[in-house]
Design a protein around this motif. Structure first.
Motif, short mmCIF file in Angstrom:
data_model
loop_
_atom_site.label_atom_id
_atom_site.label_comp_id
_atom_site.label_asym_id
_atom_site.label_seq_id
_atom_site.Cartn_x
_atom_site.Cartn_y
_atom_site.Cartn_z
N SER A 145 -19.73 -9.92 -23.47
CA SER A 145 -19.66 -11.00 -24.44
C SER A 145 -20.45 -10.61 -25.68
O SER A 145 -21.65 -10.32 -25.59
N GLU A 154 -18.17 -19.04 -23.44
CA GLU A 154 -19.15 -19.14 -22.37
C GLU A 154 -19.65 -20.58 -22.21
O GLU A 154 -19.79 -21.08 -21.09
N ASN A 173 -27.79 -21.05 -21.79
CA ASN A 173 -27.23 -19.76 -22.18
C ASN A 173 -28.06 -19.07 -23.26
O ASN A 173 -28.11 -17.84 -23.31
N ARG A 177 -29.48 -15.34 -23.00
CA ARG A 177 -29.15 -14.36 -24.04
C ARG A 177 -30.40 -13.73 -24.65
O ARG A 177 -30.42 -12.53 -24.94
N ARG A 184 -23.65 -10.07 -19.47
CA ARG A 184 -22.83 -11.27 -19.63
C ARG A 184 -21.39 -10.81 -19.86
O ARG A 184 -21.07 -10.21 -20.88
N LYS A 196 -15.76 -16.15 -16.80
CA LYS A 196 -16.98 -15.40 -17.10
C LYS A 196 -17.76 -15.16 -15.83
O LYS A 196 -17.54 -15.79 -14.78
N ARG A 198 -21.99 -13.32 -14.73
CA ARG A 198 -23.21 -12.63 -15.16
C ARG A 198 -23.66 -11.75 -14.02
O ARG A 198 -23.64 -12.16 -12.86
#
Length: 274
Positions: A145, A154, A173, A177, A184, A196, A198
């Motif tokens: 991402s 996301e 998120n 991040r 991600r 999505k 992780r």
């Protein structure tokens, strides 16, 4: 932010408690290692300079999960009760729902919980991948991402897949991040964003988190094909692969099992009612 020394002390105490009890505690080290801000979320009890009690609070949207431990030699002294009182005091200021986490096989935890105003909510399985022949579909791919458009996808997946409201999804998120080295990944189906996940690689293990597909695209095998692809990717690195799933999520449980995951531990969650 917790210091390296504090993290080491927590891990040392965890190992002692788990070896004595024959169970596994869920202390969310991916979150402990990325604490930020001024929130009071972790509580320590020392005796003679040694950590003998710890309790951590882990916020997810509108709920918080609480898990803790006390050294086997220091139980029945009221240490955990004091830690829990502090944890509840802070958590109830910010979260409408409080969940108390206990390993399914911990009899001492179950006895303690009987004296609290709480009720069983759900069970969660920890699953480990067993080597299984998996095929990949060229129509289902994974990519990092990167863009603002990816970020918005996301957020929507968090809202639609996990029931967070948009503000909660953005806050959670943003923390990931800015403070996590996790991969991600966006799932693409026929060139369009479909879901999505992780992936966290630490301590020689790979853990899969936040795995979801847009509701309108579910039932097409996209999730299974994406999971197969990421499992093959991590397996090629020589890493054991783990994930977690709520027992009441029968569809996800079947999906993981068909891809070769098997349960090896479980956690019980109790909703605090006071």
């Amino acid at each position: 932010m917790l210091t390296k020394e504090e993290l080491f002390e927590i891990k040392t105490l965890q190992k002692i408690c788990e070896n004595e009890g024959g169970f596994q505690l869920k202390l969310n080290f991916d979150m402990l290692e990325n604490r930020i801000g001024n929130k009071k979320e972790d509580f320590f009890h020392y005796e003679d300079g040694r950590l003998v009690g710890f309790l951590g609070c882990y916020g997810f949207g509108d709920k918080v999960e609480i898990c803790g431990m006390v050294h086997p030699d220091c139980r029945r002294k009221g240490i955990f009760s004091k830690l829990l009182e502090m944890g509840l005091g802070e958590s109830k200021k910010r979260y409408p729902m409080v969940l108390l986490n206990a390993p399914t096989d911990s009899q001492s935890a179950k006895q303690f919980l009987r004296n609290l105003p709480c009720e069983f909510s759900f069970a969660e399985y920890q699953m480990k991948w067993q080597v299984t022949e998996l095929s990949v579909d060229p129509n289902v791919t994974l990519r990092p991402s990167f863009t603002n458009e990816d970020w918005e996808a996301e957020i929507q997946l968090e809202v639609l897949g996990f029931g967070l409201n948009e503000n909660e999804a953005r806050e959670f998120n943003q923390l990931i991040r800015e403070n996590s080295s996790d991969q991600r990944l966006l799932i693409e189906f026929e060139g369009k964003t479909a879901g999505k996940m992780r992936v966290s690689e630490s301590n020689g293990e790979a853990w899969i988190y936040g795995f979801t597909v847009f509701p309108k695209l579910q039932g097409k095998g996209i999730g299974r094909k994406a999971l197969s692809r990421v499992v093959k990717m991590e397996h090629q690195k020589g890493l054991p692969i783990f994930l977690e799933v709520e027992a009441k999520n029968a569809h996800a449980l079947r999906l993981y099992e068909t891809c070769g995951f098997r349960s090896y531990h479980s956690q019980d969650y109790y909703q605090y009612l006071n």
